[in-house]
Structures are given as structure tokens and as C-alpha cells.
Design a protein around this motif. Structure first.
Motif, PDB file in Angstrom:
ATOM      1  N   ILE A 173      38.543  45.921  48.867  1.00  0.00           N
ATOM      2  CA  ILE A 173      39.323  44.902  49.849  1.00  0.00           C
ATOM      3  C   ILE A 173      38.631  44.470  51.103  1.00  0.00           C
ATOM      4  O   ILE A 173      38.605  43.359  51.248  1.00  0.00           O
ATOM      5  N   SER A 219      36.909  40.634  51.856  1.00  0.00           N
ATOM      6  CA  SER A 219      37.424  39.913  53.196  1.00  0.00           C
ATOM      7  C   SER A 219      36.227  39.697  53.811  1.00  0.00           C
ATOM      8  O   SER A 219      36.130  38.609  54.486  1.00  0.00           O
ATOM      9  N   ALA A 249      45.940  49.351  41.614  1.00  0.00           N
ATOM     10  CA  ALA A 249      46.304  48.514  43.081  1.00  0.00           C
ATOM     11  C   ALA A 249      45.085  47.429  43.106  1.00  0.00           C
ATOM     12  O   ALA A 249      45.171  46.291  43.504  1.00  0.00           O
ATOM     13  N   SER A 257      46.632  44.451  41.243  1.00  0.00           N
ATOM     14  CA  SER A 257      47.449  43.637  42.012  1.00  0.00           C
ATOM     15  C   SER A 257      46.617  42.984  43.173  1.00  0.00           C
ATOM     16  O   SER A 257      46.988  41.922  43.388  1.00  0.00           O
ATOM     17  N   ILE A 258      45.658  43.662  43.997  1.00  0.00           N
ATOM     18  CA  ILE A 258      45.094  43.050  44.985  1.00  0.00           C
ATOM     19  C   ILE A 258      44.200  41.727  44.360  1.00  0.00           C
ATOM     20  O   ILE A 258      44.232  40.586  45.007  1.00  0.00           O
ATOM     21  N   THR A 259      43.775  41.848  43.110  1.00  0.00           N
ATOM     22  CA  THR A 259      42.976  40.753  42.655  1.00  0.00           C
ATOM     23  C   THR A 259      44.091  39.652  42.304  1.00  0.00           C
ATOM     24  O   THR A 259      43.649  38.527  42.630  1.00  0.00           O
ATOM     25  N   SER A 298      46.632  38.785  44.329  1.00  0.00           N
ATOM     26  CA  SER A 298      46.898  38.074  45.400  1.00  0.00           C
ATOM     27  C   SER A 298      45.478  37.484  45.951  1.00  0.00           C
ATOM     28  O   SER A 298      45.821  36.328  46.746  1.00  0.00           O
ATOM     29  N   LEU A 299      44.197  38.011  45.959  1.00  0.00           N
ATOM     30  CA  LEU A 299      43.282  37.393  46.386  1.00  0.00           C
ATOM     31  C   LEU A 299      42.697  36.114  45.526  1.00  0.00           C
ATOM     32  O   LEU A 299      42.586  35.072  46.169  1.00  0.00           O
TER      33      LEU A 299
END
Length: 245
Positions: free
Chosen positions: A115, A119, A157, A160-162, A164-165
């Protein structure tokens, strides 16, 4: 995705999947930079694989992550691909008082580091041709093994983060991939083995890399390789089968 003439940072690049990615991309005429915690291993790789650039960095440490990115964009401003590969896989018995230092280690390495690094690099990558962020998750993101619940949860997770990114970067040139390996024949998971140098078997690393490269070349943004595809499509069925053995 373009597979040559890139500048690529690979975390966890001292062994297993990370080192195999580094060798593959170096052969494809890319500038390849790997980071890892083990300075002695990085020095060995410099000798054994001339041309691969190394940097000592424990991605579980926030300040070291910041210093890594600052060093990277200063010295290799053409960097256009990040591969979030570093991972820790530990046993955790949730029915007993938990050693939170181990839990934090897994979460920091497997989830917070990707993450944070994504960012920090995303503003830089937006301006680069052929830019990509590649997150290495796991087939266990979809059907967990109950004796390593924290590892599996971090990989779920990452999945999921991938998603969203990828959505947040949809109006840029940055492609966002998730590659989900099956069990691959590396040293990952040595926490549960008496011989820490022993691998756990599974798909040969070369076969995994071939599948991953095929997915990247064809812009398959979510690719579950080998048995990981079964874990993704038959998650409830396989969860019972794996955990009742």
C-alpha cells in the motif's frame, strides 16, 4: 504490458519468485532493481547475476520504504514498474494468546508495504510510459489455509486493494495487475519447517514465471496461476477439502 526497456523495482528480490522475476526481466533487456533485507544475499546476487541492481531495504520498516523510494527516483528516474512481491508466511494459532509482533510483521510486510510503496510511487508513475504496478497475492487469498490465517488475510486484502488501486488509476497510463501464485517451490513458509533451507514443493518457479509473464504480456489484470485458479473459482469447496485433511 510492455516487457522490455523498462526500469523495474522488485521487492523481496533475494530469492524465490522475486529473484526469478528479476532474472527473467533482466534477460528481456530491462533495468532491474531488487531490494531485500539480507545484505549478504544481495552481494551474492550482484556477483552471480551481473547487471541486477541491489538495495538493502526492510520493507516492513516505514522509514526504509521512504528512503528506498527517494533513492530510487533520484538515481533511477526512469523507473516505471513496481512489483510488490515481498512476503512473510507464518503459523498463527488464533485459539491461543497471539504473539502480536509476528502478526504485525506479516501485516506490515504483506499488506502495508505494498500500500505504502504504491502510494509513494504512483505520482511518479503517472508520467511514465508503460507504467505498471504488479501486486503478488496468492491463491490463498480466495481459499485460506486455517493454520496461517494472518498470511491468507493479508493476501485477501492485497486482492481487494489491487481492485481499488486499479479503479483509482483507471484514467492514467498506469496498469495495475494482480498475480496470484499457487504453492510455488520456494523457501516461503519456512516458519513451519524444521529445516529452514527446505522448500515446500509446489509448482516449479520457472513454470510460475512463464504463466505470470504470459498474463502480463496479454494484459490479464487479474491472473491466478495454476492451482490458484481453482482456489479462486471453487473457494468454498476447496477450503473444506484443504482444512479437513
Amino acid at each position: 504490458m510492455q516487457l522490455s526497456h523498462n526500469t523495474i523495482l522488485i521487492t523481496g528480490g533475494t530469492s524465490g519468485i522475486g529473484l526469478a522475476f528479476a532474472q527473467e526481466f533482466k534477460q528481456r533487456d530491462n533495468t532491474v532493481i531488487i531490494c531485500g533485507r539480507r545484505e549478504d544475499r544481495l552481494n551474492e546476487i550482484t556477483v552471480q547475476h551481473p547487471g541486477i541492481i541491489t538495495r538493502v531495504c526492510d520493507v516492513a520498516d516505514e522509514q526504509q520504504r521512504r528512503e528506498l523510494v527517494e533513492w530510487l527516483v533520484t538515481n533511477y528516474p526512469d523507473v516505471n514498474i513496481l512489483i510488490n512481491n515481498a512476503g512473510v508466511q507464518l503459523l498463527t494459532d488464533l485459539t491461543q494468546p497471539t504473539d502480536l509482533s509476528r502478526v504485525r510483521s506479516e501485516i506490515e510486510t504483506n499488506l502495508i508495504a505494498p500500500i505504502h510503496l504504491s502510494s509513494l510511487l504512483a505520482p511518479h508513475l503517472r508520467d511514465k510510459n508503460g507504467a505498471a504496478i504488479i501486486n503478488i497475492s496468492s491463491g490463498l487469498a480466495f481459499a485460506p489455509l486455517a493454520f496461517m490465517p494472518v498470511y491468507c488475510a493479508t493476501k485477501a486484502a492485497v486482492h481487494s486493494i489491487t481492485l481499488s488501486l486499479r479503479h483509482q488509476l483507471k484514467d492514467t497510463h498506469v496498469k495495475v495487475f494482480e498475480i496470484a501464485p499457487p504453492a510455488v517451490d520456494t523457501e516461503l513458509g519456512h516458519d513451519r519447517r524444521e529445516d529452514k533451507s527446505q522448500s515446500h514443493g509446489g509448482m516449479p518457479v520457472a513454470d510460475f514465471i512463464a504463466g505470470a509473464i504470459d498474463a502480463l504480456q496479454n494484459d490479464t489484470y487479474e491472473a491466478a496461476i495454476g492451482q490458484a485458479e481453482h482456489l479462486r473459482t471453487k473457494r468454498e469447496e476447496l477450503f473444506d477439502a484443504m482444512n479437513n485433511q
